[in-house]
Design a protein around this motif. Structure first.
Motif, PDB file in Angstrom:
ATOM      1  N   VAL A 336       0.964  -1.140  -0.164  1.00 43.06           N
ATOM      2  CA  VAL A 336       0.508   0.107   0.094  1.00 43.06           C
ATOM      3  C   VAL A 336       0.835   2.034   0.020  1.00 43.06           C
ATOM      4  N   THR A 337       0.486   2.235  -0.768  1.00 39.67           N
ATOM      5  CA  THR A 337       1.013   3.722  -0.312  1.00 39.67           C
ATOM      6  C   THR A 337       0.352   5.335  -0.023  1.00 39.67           C
ATOM      7  N   LEU A 338       0.879   5.563   0.244  1.00 42.40           N
ATOM      8  CA  LEU A 338       0.386   6.634   1.378  1.00 42.40           C
ATOM      9  C   LEU A 338       0.034   8.109   0.281  1.00 42.40           C
ATOM     10  N   ALA A 339      -1.200   8.234  -0.067  1.00 43.14           N
ATOM     11  CA  ALA A 339      -1.937   9.100  -0.800  1.00 43.14           C
ATOM     12  C   ALA A 339      -1.953  10.118  -0.017  1.00 43.14           C
ATOM     13  N   SER A 340      -1.397  10.222   1.307  1.00 44.77           N
ATOM     14  CA  SER A 340      -1.682  11.248   1.676  1.00 44.77           C
ATOM     15  C   SER A 340      -0.653  12.376   2.217  1.00 44.77           C
ATOM     16  N   PRO A 341      -0.259  13.719   2.887  1.00 45.84           N
ATOM     17  CA  PRO A 341       1.235  14.237   3.302  1.00 45.84           C
ATOM     18  C   PRO A 341       1.788  13.528   3.933  1.00 45.84           C
ATOM     19  N   ARG A 342       3.231  13.181   4.069  1.00 41.77           N
ATOM     20  CA  ARG A 342       3.618  12.441   5.154  1.00 41.77           C
ATOM     21  C   ARG A 342       3.584  12.940   6.441  1.00 41.77           C
ATOM     22  N   ASP A 343       4.399  14.395   6.397  1.00 37.68           N
ATOM     23  CA  ASP A 343       4.636  15.144   7.021  1.00 37.68           C
ATOM     24  C   ASP A 343       2.421  15.888   8.047  1.00 37.68           C
ATOM     25  N   PRO A 344       2.930  15.022   9.495  1.00 36.81           N
ATOM     26  CA  PRO A 344       1.491  15.120  10.031  1.00 36.81           C
ATOM     27  C   PRO A 344       0.727  16.637  10.047  1.00 36.81           C
ATOM     28  N   ALA A 345       2.610  17.750   9.742  1.00 37.10           N
ATOM     29  CA  ALA A 345       1.908  19.405  10.165  1.00 37.10           C
ATOM     30  C   ALA A 345       1.003  20.072   8.435  1.00 37.10           C
ATOM     31  N   GLN A 346       1.098  19.488   6.797  1.00 36.29           N
ATOM     32  CA  GLN A 346       0.526  19.020   6.151  1.00 36.29           C
ATOM     33  C   GLN A 346      -0.047  18.298   5.892  1.00 36.29           C
ATOM     34  N   ARG A 347      -1.216  17.567   6.915  1.00 35.76           N
ATOM     35  CA  ARG A 347      -2.053  17.110   6.453  1.00 35.76           C
ATOM     36  C   ARG A 347      -3.273  17.315   7.871  1.00 35.76           C
ATOM     37  N   GLY A 348      -4.394  17.256   7.234  1.00 35.65           N
ATOM     38  CA  GLY A 348      -5.596  17.678   8.924  1.00 35.65           C
ATOM     39  C   GLY A 348      -5.405  16.269   9.332  1.00 35.65           C
ATOM     40  N   GLY A 349      -6.915  15.893   9.418  1.00 41.78           N
ATOM     41  CA  GLY A 349      -7.413  14.694  10.805  1.00 41.78           C
ATOM     42  C   GLY A 349      -7.836  13.620   9.516  1.00 41.78           C
ATOM     43  N   HIS A 350      -7.635  13.029   8.820  1.00 42.62           N
ATOM     44  CA  HIS A 350      -7.629  11.924   7.735  1.00 42.62           C
ATOM     45  C   HIS A 350      -6.116  11.467   7.443  1.00 42.62           C
ATOM     46  N   ILE A 351      -6.230  10.558   6.605  1.00 43.83           N
ATOM     47  CA  ILE A 351      -5.257   9.849   5.433  1.00 43.83           C
ATOM     48  C   ILE A 351      -5.677   9.182   4.766  1.00 43.83           C
ATOM     49  N   THR A 352      -5.618   8.788   3.671  1.00 36.22           N
ATOM     50  CA  THR A 352      -6.000   7.418   2.387  1.00 36.22           C
ATOM     51  C   THR A 352      -4.909   6.811   2.169  1.00 36.22           C
ATOM     52  N   LEU A 353      -5.356   5.905   1.943  1.00 35.96           N
ATOM     53  CA  LEU A 353      -4.343   4.719   2.006  1.00 35.96           C
ATOM     54  C   LEU A 353      -4.181   4.198  -0.184  1.00 35.96           C
ATOM     55  N   HIS A 354      -3.353   3.907  -0.783  1.00 38.05           N
ATOM     56  CA  HIS A 354      -3.642   3.641  -2.117  1.00 38.05           C
ATOM     57  C   HIS A 354      -3.246   2.130  -2.245  1.00 38.05           C
ATOM     58  N   HIS A 355      -4.008   1.433  -3.007  1.00 40.10           N
ATOM     59  CA  HIS A 355      -4.052   0.194  -3.602  1.00 40.10           C
ATOM     60  C   HIS A 355      -5.184   0.218  -5.112  1.00 40.10           C
ATOM     61  N   ASP A 356      -5.089  -0.910  -5.249  1.00 32.27           N
ATOM     62  CA  ASP A 356      -5.995  -0.633  -7.386  1.00 32.27           C
ATOM     63  C   ASP A 356      -7.330  -1.544  -6.416  1.00 32.27           C
ATOM     64  N   ARG A 357      -6.570  -2.054  -5.350  1.00 36.85           N
ATOM     65  CA  ARG A 357      -8.708  -2.741  -5.466  1.00 36.85           C
ATOM     66  C   ARG A 357      -8.448  -2.853  -3.947  1.00 36.85           C
ATOM     67  N   MET A 358      -8.753  -1.409  -3.334  1.00 34.38           N
ATOM     68  CA  MET A 358      -8.998  -0.959  -2.069  1.00 34.38           C
ATOM     69  C   MET A 358     -10.916  -0.789  -2.226  1.00 34.38           C
ATOM     70  N   ARG A 359     -11.101  -0.284  -3.148  1.00 33.31           N
ATOM     71  CA  ARG A 359     -12.733  -0.320  -3.166  1.00 33.31           C
ATOM     72  C   ARG A 359     -13.389  -2.088  -2.623  1.00 33.31           C
ATOM     73  N   GLU A 360     -12.823  -2.954  -3.291  1.00 33.32           N
ATOM     74  CA  GLU A 360     -12.623  -4.443  -2.785  1.00 33.32           C
ATOM     75  C   GLU A 360     -12.912  -4.369  -1.238  1.00 33.32           C
ATOM     76  N   VAL A 361     -11.858  -3.605  -0.638  1.00 34.25           N
ATOM     77  CA  VAL A 361     -10.765  -4.049   0.336  1.00 34.25           C
ATOM     78  C   VAL A 361     -12.618  -3.269   1.284  1.00 34.25           C
ATOM     79  N   THR A 362     -12.492  -2.445   0.755  1.00 32.57           N
ATOM     80  CA  THR A 362     -13.502  -0.999   1.403  1.00 32.57           C
ATOM     81  C   THR A 362     -14.963  -2.035   1.795  1.00 32.57           C
ATOM     82  N   ALA A 363     -15.387  -2.486   0.044  1.00 30.47           N
ATOM     83  CA  ALA A 363     -16.483  -3.264   1.200  1.00 30.47           C
ATOM     84  C   ALA A 363     -16.488  -4.736   1.766  1.00 30.47           C
TER      85      ALA A 363
END
Length: 406
Positions: A336-363
């Motif tokens: 999985v890759t991080l699709a959000s800023p790594r520096d916490p000072a540059q991100r809000g209250g959530h993160i997004t993790l990327h993988h091509d099958r995340m739609r199936e994973v979420t379900a």
């Protein structure tokens, strides 16, 4: 990927000064893992009693008298509370009512009309391609209505709008710039004071969408000299499904802008029922129709809790939670890759993790009471509401993601 061992969730929870507040939320004691607090917050437990009391005593007991006694002023008195507790806004600049989309329309339309009236050469609305869909759709509609042009900023969906991009986009043709304070997909935290300064140097107005920051990321709207802001109250402000949104209009602009949805509640004397419209003074002129009182009653519980905890302490825990989620993901989700800023000072209250099958994973996760949400392309979004989320919950949720991927 990091090779360090993740920290113990038990130790982190034991050291968390806000941990006792988690017991104030319905369902927080269950085994369900809730990773979608940035879409709909859990209800505060005392909302049920508050609503029952309201139905029995105010609605049932006072009936129509409730409007004279409290309800007419609730959009602005509760707006003042929100401004003081979470927005960095002095009294008289924030009102609650309507949906986010309606507030966006009213304030965008008022801003561009003012800009064009002041300088007819200002015919552009600047907005980015990854702005929340409602913001983009409203901007498109207003541009079509008023014969204006949209100037698009192309952004990286794993990041967000930068100062250099805004500086390049604005000009003497710019009427309004619309920016998300926290990007809904990546959680990129825009540099609001710097971007506001750049827009003002170009002679334009700026509207900040605070939907993903109100209640979790401190803002200083007055100190930053923000012109306009809009936000919802069902995410980190836990007002409940469809709870009313809020609008902020800087005091220096209130007499300059003409709001386009002239309803009876924004009239200087709503019960005059006269033949013409005279706007109320101050922020009240930006109210349109009858305010949704029940939604405001529910939101009061969370505002009181945010006030008790302190917005700076909430931000501190938010950073700790998202950092822990990143730490666990790097240790246990090598694919999985991080699709959000790594520096916490540059991100809000959530993160997004990327993988091509995340739609199936979420379900699959939803079927086992692990509730993130999905955002294209391939993004599993983890929204961690600080007052209702534990570090143990984060650990169990990331472990479930790893299992689902396997």
């Amino acid at each position: 990927m990091s090779t360090a061992s993740p920290r113990s969730s038990a130790e982190l929870d034991a050291a968390d000064p806000l941990a006792p507040l988690r017991d104030r939320f319905v369902g927080a004691e269950s085994d369900l893992v809730y990773f979608d607090g940035n879409s709909l917050g859990r209800p505060v437990a005392d909302v049920a009693d508050r609503l029952t009391t309201f139905v029995q005593e105010e609605w049932g007991g006072r009936l129509i008298r409730g409007w004279d006694e409290r309800w007419m002023d609730l959009p602005t008195t509760l707006g003042d509370d929100l401004g003081r507790i979470a927005l960095g806004a002095a009294a008289g600049q924030t009102a609650i009512g309507d949906s986010t989309t309606v507030w966006l329309y009213k304030l965008m339309r008022a801003a561009v009309d003012h800009a064009v009236r002041t300088d007819p050469a200002r015919t552009e609305i600047v907005i980015d391609t990854d702005n929340f869909p409602t913001d983009r759709y409203v901007a498109e509609g207003i541009a079509a209505e008023r014969g204006l042009t949209l100037r698009w900023i192309e952004v990286d969906t794993s990041a967000g709008v930068t100062a250099d991009q805004v500086r390049e986009a604005v000009s003497e043709r710019t009427a309004l710039v619309v920016v998300n304070h926290v990007a809904y997909r990546s959680a990129w935290l825009a540099d609001a004071p710097e971007l506001t300064r750049i827009v003002h140097e170009a002679g334009a107005l700026v509207l900040w969408d605070l939907c993903h920051s109100a209640g979790v990321v401190p803002t200083a709207l007055d100190a930053w000299d923000v012109d306009l802001a809009v936000g919802c109250t069902y995410k980190y402000l836990n007002g409940g499904p469809g709870s009313p949104a809020f609008g902020y209009v800087n005091a220096r602009l209130q007499g300059e802008l003409t709001q386009p949805i002239q309803g009876w509640m924004g009239h200087a004397d709503p019960f005059l029922m006269g033949p013409g419209y005279t706007p109320a003074p101050g922020i009240r002129r930006f109210i349109s129709g009858t305010p949704p009182i029940l939604g405001m009653v529910a939101m009061q519980s969370m505002l009181e809790l945010v006030d008790e905890a302190g917005i700076e302490a909430i931000r501190e825990k938010s950073v700790a939670l998202t950092s822990y989620a990143v730490e666990l993901a790097e240790a246990t989700l090598p694919e999985v890759t991080l699709a959000s800023p790594r520096d916490p000072a540059q991100r809000g209250g959530h993160i997004t993790l990327h993988h091509d099958r995340m739609r199936e994973v979420t379900a699959a996760l939803w079927q086992r009471d692990v509730i993130p949400d999905y955002r294209d392309p391939g993004g599993l979004r983890i929204g961690l509401s600080p007052l209702s989320t534990s570090f143990d919950e984060v650990e169990r949720g990331i472990a479930a993601v790893a299992e689902a991927l396997r």
